[in-house]
Design a protein around this motif. Structure first.
Motif, PDB file in Angstrom:
ATOM      1  N   SER A 309       0.837  -1.202   0.000  1.00 21.97           N
ATOM      2  CA  SER A 309       0.000   0.000   0.000  1.00 21.97           C
ATOM      3  C   SER A 309       0.867   1.244   0.000  1.00 21.97           C
ATOM      4  O   SER A 309       2.004   1.240   0.462  1.00 21.97           O
ATOM      5  CB  SER A 309      -0.917   0.018   1.225  1.00 21.97           C
ATOM      6  OG  SER A 309      -0.149   0.064   2.417  1.00 21.97           O
ATOM      7  N   ASN A 310       0.313   2.322  -0.527  1.00 24.71           N
ATOM      8  CA  ASN A 310       1.010   3.591  -0.487  1.00 24.71           C
ATOM      9  C   ASN A 310       1.063   4.117   0.931  1.00 24.71           C
ATOM     10  O   ASN A 310       0.128   3.943   1.724  1.00 24.71           O
ATOM     11  CB  ASN A 310       0.300   4.620  -1.369  1.00 24.71           C
ATOM     12  CG  ASN A 310       0.688   4.466  -2.829  1.00 24.71           C
ATOM     13  OD1 ASN A 310       1.860   4.427  -3.160  1.00 24.71           O
ATOM     14  ND2 ASN A 310      -0.317   4.356  -3.685  1.00 24.71           N
ATOM     15  N   ARG A 500       2.007  11.009  -5.638  1.00 25.75           N
ATOM     16  CA  ARG A 500       2.639  11.193  -4.330  1.00 25.75           C
ATOM     17  C   ARG A 500       2.539  12.633  -3.847  1.00 25.75           C
ATOM     18  O   ARG A 500       3.500  13.219  -3.345  1.00 25.75           O
ATOM     19  CB  ARG A 500       4.116  10.770  -4.385  1.00 25.75           C
ATOM     20  CG  ARG A 500       4.333   9.305  -4.700  1.00 25.75           C
ATOM     21  CD  ARG A 500       5.787   8.940  -4.659  1.00 25.75           C
ATOM     22  NE  ARG A 500       6.392   9.319  -3.392  1.00 25.75           N
ATOM     23  CZ  ARG A 500       6.282   8.645  -2.263  1.00 25.75           C
ATOM     24  NH1 ARG A 500       5.558   7.535  -2.227  1.00 25.75           N
ATOM     25  NH2 ARG A 500       6.874   9.055  -1.168  1.00 25.75           N
ATOM     26  N   GLY A 601       0.339   1.681  -8.302  1.00 26.51           N
ATOM     27  CA  GLY A 601       0.146   1.399  -6.880  1.00 26.51           C
ATOM     28  C   GLY A 601      -0.287  -0.021  -6.586  1.00 26.51           C
ATOM     29  O   GLY A 601      -0.094  -0.506  -5.470  1.00 26.51           O
ATOM     30  N   ASN A 604       3.922  -3.490  -6.418  1.00 30.98           N
ATOM     31  CA  ASN A 604       5.032  -2.868  -5.702  1.00 30.98           C
ATOM     32  C   ASN A 604       6.318  -3.024  -6.512  1.00 30.98           C
ATOM     33  O   ASN A 604       6.980  -4.050  -6.464  1.00 30.98           O
ATOM     34  CB  ASN A 604       5.188  -3.513  -4.318  1.00 30.98           C
ATOM     35  CG  ASN A 604       6.242  -2.812  -3.472  1.00 30.98           C
ATOM     36  OD1 ASN A 604       6.985  -1.965  -3.946  1.00 30.98           O
ATOM     37  ND2 ASN A 604       6.296  -3.169  -2.208  1.00 30.98           N
ATOM     38  N   ASN A 619       5.658   2.969  -6.082  1.00 25.10           N
ATOM     39  CA  ASN A 619       5.212   3.231  -7.457  1.00 25.10           C
ATOM     40  C   ASN A 619       6.286   3.844  -8.351  1.00 25.10           C
ATOM     41  O   ASN A 619       6.003   4.281  -9.454  1.00 25.10           O
ATOM     42  CB  ASN A 619       3.980   4.143  -7.453  1.00 25.10           C
ATOM     43  CG  ASN A 619       4.207   5.391  -6.623  1.00 25.10           C
ATOM     44  OD1 ASN A 619       5.337   5.702  -6.244  1.00 25.10           O
ATOM     45  ND2 ASN A 619       3.134   6.103  -6.333  1.00 25.10           N
TER      46      ASN A 619
END
Length: 645
Positions: A309-310, A500, A601, A604, A619
């Motif tokens: 996950s981000n 981001r 996303g 990975n 990402n």
């Protein structure tokens, strides 16, 4: 004593005794000749008796030695026949010429003579330099001692020893720390009752998971558990790739802020204290990489699991202010500051260097920026820099060596890996190092920095430096080139605020715009000539879709590409329908293969690039591989993707 020494000693004593006897006889003869005759007869009798005794002694000794040799030979023959060690004798063609009975017991064959070694033991093989190997045969394990000069093999059954060693390793203590990443953020968006219910359900899932895998678990704070297990349990957890990470994330995915776990595991150290330190170090690394993952450190080897996950933005202005004040104090204590980014500098690296340069100048201290060479990605920015007074503060690595003193402060920006800085030797020459970076923490890390500001939640290092600048003085006045350089770094790393990008990113950009950043100049910095555009387009044309959702583009093997070019090509591929991740493989000017990876996303790419010696973000990541061809690099990339997915 040796036989010849015994004879020499015995002979000397006999000569001495006879000489004395004859001397006494001579003296007796002086008194009367009869006494002399009697004396001579006695001496002759003594000599004869002594010789007889010596002869009998030698015969007894020979019989005794013969008996001993016979007994030793008989014992040796019996030992070879009955000892629990297999012995094989083979010729130059590796055909068996002799084997002791124990070898027949090992192989369950009555006769081995005349058979080829490979026929009896097909899997037995050794290198010329090897003198001892472990060999599994049937259900047993043998230690094979190799004597190539005598063409002999000795087989010793070490099955019990190996099983004991494996059992010892499997039962060694492993320590882990489990951290609930977003507990503090939950308190800001949920009431106490809802927060308690959610954390209770998450804790229940973690406790159930621990019980299922034989892990002893105890809560040590509101957001931390300590886990004790053995190596066998850890091996099972690694086989499942720490599925608890996915379970917790999915059960809270509907929340505004989902709960994720960070797990640090320590193992393979001689003492429990060192195991505990490894666990804490692993947790720090997992958190430094953005959380939602497990870091397992076995001895000095580090493996990562999860990280799907981000990272959720967690930075606070309090932390930024504390870091800024600590940096200010370090600048005051230093006689000068040297700022250095990573090799093949990009906009973010140069922008961050310019920002730190300004922070040092605010406090009336000298600062220098280390730069070895420019590239197409920063050429336009550097032309503006070289036309301004700032140009005098740029130095080469060799010049930086001449400037270093015991009070020099070295600031590393946009990387935390010693192998990636422009001049790694500068790290060895300075004892005071500050690291400011926004990349997820990797296994390789600069040792013992006096100040570390590692924020994987930030869009860029330029954003972090911009925030630090705001706390260096009540009034900060920036040169237009510095403000524009910082803004360029943010724009490039966020792809013009598309990726981001958090609220703090826009706040930093707003501050820079108010202080003279020229957005039109930023756009000029990002322009490229038509030949470069065509070159990138040709790379995009040579694209293969792998696993229905991954684009892999390959550059011409006869052309060289810059890091910026392959990164831009990877970003362009992400705009294609159905593509979730993209990889561009191309040759660099120094014959190293560049691989640039981008993701939306769901995949990975950081973990994929780490397996190939690189790193980056979930990402956006990259790697460089030397001494490899492009086709081999593509095959390696596909193998890693298959393993990771």
């Amino acid at each position: 004593m040796p036989k010849f020494l015994f004879k020499r000693w015995y002979g000397l004593h006999m000569v001495l005794a006879i000489t004395l006897s004859l001397l006494l006889v001579a003296i007796l003869t002086l008194y009367h000749w009869v006494y002399g005759v009697i004396g001579i007869l006695l001496v002759i009798g003594l000599i004869i008796a002594t010789l007889q005794v010596e002869k009998r002694f030698q015969q007894d000794l020979k019989m005794y030695m013969a008996t001993i040799n016979h007994r030793v030979k008989k014992a040796s023959e019996g030992l070879l026949q009955e000892m629990p060690i297999g012995i094989l004798l083979f010729n130059e063609e590796k055909v068996l010429e002799w084997a002791n009975p124990y070898m027949q017991k090992i192989t369950n064959q009555e006769s081995l003579i005349g058979k080829e070694l490979v026929e009896v033991f097909p899997a037995l093989d050794w290198k010329p330099e090897q003198k001892k190997i472990d060999f599994a045969y049937g259900e047993r394990i043998y230690e094979v001692l190799i004597r190539p000069e005598e063409r002999l093999l000795y087989f010793t059954d070490v099955t019990e020893y190996k099983e004991l060693a494996i059992r010892y390793q499997q039962e060694r203590t492993v320590m882990g720390i489990i951290h609930l990443d977003n507990l503090d953020e939950l308190s800001q968006v949920m009431d106490d009752q809802s927060r308690t219910l959610l954390t209770t359900s998450v804790s229940g899932v973690i406790i159930e998971w621990a019980g299922k895998h034989g892990v002893f678990l105890r809560r040590i704070s509101s957001d931390k558990f300590i886990a004790i297990m053995d190596r066998a349990a850890l091996d099972k957890l690694e086989e499942t790739r720490f599925e608890i990470l996915d379970v917790v994330r999915e059960m809270t995915v509907d929340n505004k802020i989902p709960i994720t776990l960070s797990i640090g595991i320590g193992a393979g150290m001689p003492t429990l204290v060192e195991v505990g330190k490894n666990a804490q170090s692993s947790l720090d690394i997992a958190l430094g990489r953005g959380g939602d993952q497990a870091a397992v450190k076995i001895g000095n080897k580090l493996n990562f699991y999860g990280g799907k996950s981000n990272a959720v933005e967690k930075r606070t202005r309090v932390r930024a202010r504390v870091i800024a004040h600590a940096l200010r104090d370090l600048i005051h204590e230093a006689d000068q500051v040297i700022v250095m980014g990573h090799k093949n500098a990009d906009m973010d690296s140069i922008g961050a260097c310019l920002g730190v340069l300004k922070a040092v100048q605010i406090h009336d201290k000298k600062a220098h920026i280390v730069l070895d060479s420019t590239n197409a990605g920063i050429d336009r920015l550097m032309k503006e820099v070289y036309q301004s007074p700032i140009a005098e503060w740029f130095v080469t690595p060799e010049q930086a060596f001449q400037l270093i003193t015991t009070r020099t402060l070295l600031v590393i920006v946009d990387t935390h890996r010693p192998s990636l800085v422009i001049e790694p030797r500068l790290l060895e020459e300075t004892s005071r190092v500050v690291v400011i970076d926004h990349h997820r923490r990797s296994e390789e890390f600069i040792e013992d920095p006096v100040l570390l500001y590692l924020e994987p939640y930030a869009s860029s290092t330029s954003e972090l430096v911009t925030e630090l600048l705001q706390y260096q003085s009540d009034r900060v006045s920036l040169d237009s080139v510095i403000a524009t350089g910082l803004l360029s770094g943010i724009v490039v790393d966020t792809k013009s605020f598309a990726f981001r990008t958090g609220s703090r990113t826009f706040e930093a950009a707003s501050f820079l715009r108010r202080n003279g950043a020229d957005t039109a100049m930023v756009q000029r910095f990002l322009k490229e000539d038509i030949q470069q555009f065509i070159k990138r387009a040709r790379v995009v044309m040579n694209t293969e879709v792998f696993k229905d959702r991954i684009a892999i583009a390959i550059g011409d093997a006869n052309e060289s590409y810059t890091q910026v070019q392959v990164a831009q090509a990877a970003e362009a591929l992400l705009t294609l329908e159905g593509i979730q991740a993209s990889f561009v493989v191309a040759m660099r000017s120094d014959d190293a293969v560049l691989i640039s990876a981008r993701s939306l996303g769901d995949i990975n790419v950081q973990s994929i690039m780490e397996k190939m010696g690189g790193g980056g973000h979930l990402n956006g990541a990259a790697t460089q591989i030397k001494d490899i061809s492009i086709p081999d690099a593509v095959r390696m990339l596909k193998d890693v993707i298959n393993t990771e997915l």
